[in-house]
Design an enzyme around this catalytic site. Structure first.
Site, PDB file in Angstrom:
ATOM      1  N   HIS A 152       0.843  -1.188   0.000  1.00 17.55           N
ATOM      2  CA  HIS A 152       0.000   0.000   0.000  1.00 17.55           C
ATOM      3  C   HIS A 152       0.886   1.248   0.000  1.00 17.55           C
ATOM      4  O   HIS A 152       2.100   1.159   0.209  1.00 17.55           O
ATOM      5  CB  HIS A 152      -0.953   0.011   1.215  1.00 17.55           C
TER       6      HIS A 152
HETATM    7  P1  TYD Z   1      -1.623  -2.738   7.604  1.00 15.85           P
HETATM    8  O1  TYD Z   1      -1.157  -1.324   7.673  1.00 15.85           O
HETATM    9  O2  TYD Z   1      -2.425  -3.145   6.419  1.00 15.85           O
HETATM   10  O3  TYD Z   1      -0.378  -3.726   7.761  1.00 15.85           O
HETATM   11  P2  TYD Z   1       0.846  -4.014   6.770  1.00 15.85           P
HETATM   12  O4  TYD Z   1       1.005  -2.856   5.875  1.00 15.85           O
HETATM   13  O5  TYD Z   1       2.010  -4.198   7.670  1.00 15.85           O
HETATM   14  O6  TYD Z   1       0.596  -5.242   6.015  1.00 15.85           O
HETATM   15  O7  TYD Z   1      -2.424  -3.060   8.943  1.00 15.85           O
HETATM   16  C1  TYD Z   1      -2.898  -4.329   9.258  1.00 15.85           C
HETATM   17  C2  TYD Z   1      -4.168  -4.181  10.080  1.00 15.85           C
HETATM   18  O8  TYD Z   1      -3.872  -3.491  11.297  1.00 15.85           O
HETATM   19  C3  TYD Z   1      -5.239  -3.372   9.359  1.00 15.85           C
HETATM   20  O9  TYD Z   1      -6.486  -3.976   9.640  1.00 15.85           O
HETATM   21  C4  TYD Z   1      -5.180  -2.018  10.021  1.00 15.85           C
HETATM   22  C5  TYD Z   1      -4.669  -2.311  11.411  1.00 15.85           C
HETATM   23  N1  TYD Z   1      -3.841  -1.232  11.958  1.00 15.85           N
HETATM   24  C6  TYD Z   1      -4.297  -0.471  13.011  1.00 15.85           C
HETATM   25  O10 TYD Z   1      -5.423  -0.657  13.522  1.00 15.85           O
HETATM   26  N2  TYD Z   1      -3.504   0.517  13.518  1.00 15.85           N
HETATM   27  C7  TYD Z   1      -2.279   0.785  13.001  1.00 15.85           C
HETATM   28  O11 TYD Z   1      -1.563   1.706  13.486  1.00 15.85           O
HETATM   29  C8  TYD Z   1      -1.815  -0.009  11.890  1.00 15.85           C
HETATM   30  C9  TYD Z   1      -0.451   0.246  11.289  1.00 15.85           C
HETATM   31  C10 TYD Z   1      -2.627  -0.998  11.409  1.00 15.85           C
END
Ligand code: TYD
Length: 142
Positions: free
Chosen positions: A51
């Protein structure tokens, strides 16, 4: 910005007891930290990220273990191994990122410029490309 990777060498305060790194707002961390999160216990063969963010800026450091981070500004891609607590990478907004090859002991700490906001995410690569392409046309014509 020509490239995508902005490596940040973190100053280590060391003495006979070991090492310490301190991070505060300044040249190496050019934003107020509103949130810190860390990723650990990543299972084998799992990649994360995939992303970009509309406005969020981040500094990422592997304080233990390592992972390979790919960063893409829509025109060029670069990869960096985050493999030392002395090495950070600054991830600007509108940078597509992917994290691969997490070691079992990897703890990836991320300092973020804003609170969590799902509406700030761009989770589809085509959407990301459209936004950066549109921005580059606008900056060339203005
Ligand atoms: P995501 O940012 O998609 O993880 P990555 O990029 O590492 O694969 O986040 C994973 C899940 O965690 C998503 O459902 C959103 C949640 N999340 C939070 O609630 N708070 C946060 O600060 C972050 C970074 C993620």
């Amino acid at each position: 910005m020509s490239g995508t990777t902005q490596l940040v060498e973190l100053e280590v305060i060391g003495d006979h007891r070991g090492s310490l790194v301190s991070l505060e707002k300044g040249a190496k961390l050019p934003f107020d930290i509103k949130r810190v999160y860390y990723i650990f216990g990543t299972l084998p063969n799992v990649s994360r990220g995939f992303h970009a963010h509309k406005k969020l800026r981040q500094l990422a450091v592997c304080v233990s273990g390592k992972c390979r981070m790919l960063m893409d500004n829509g025109q060029s891609k670069e990869e960096v191994w985050l493999d030392s607590p002395k090495k950070g990478v600054f991830i600007n907004n509108l940078i597509w990122r992917e994290m691969h090859d997490f070691s079992e002991d990897c703890v990836l700490v991320v300092f973020a410029s804003h609170e969590y906001d799902e509406s700030d995410y761009i989770r589809n690569y085509e959407d990301f490309k459209n936004i950066v392409d549109k921005n580059s046309v606008l900056s060339r014509t203005s």
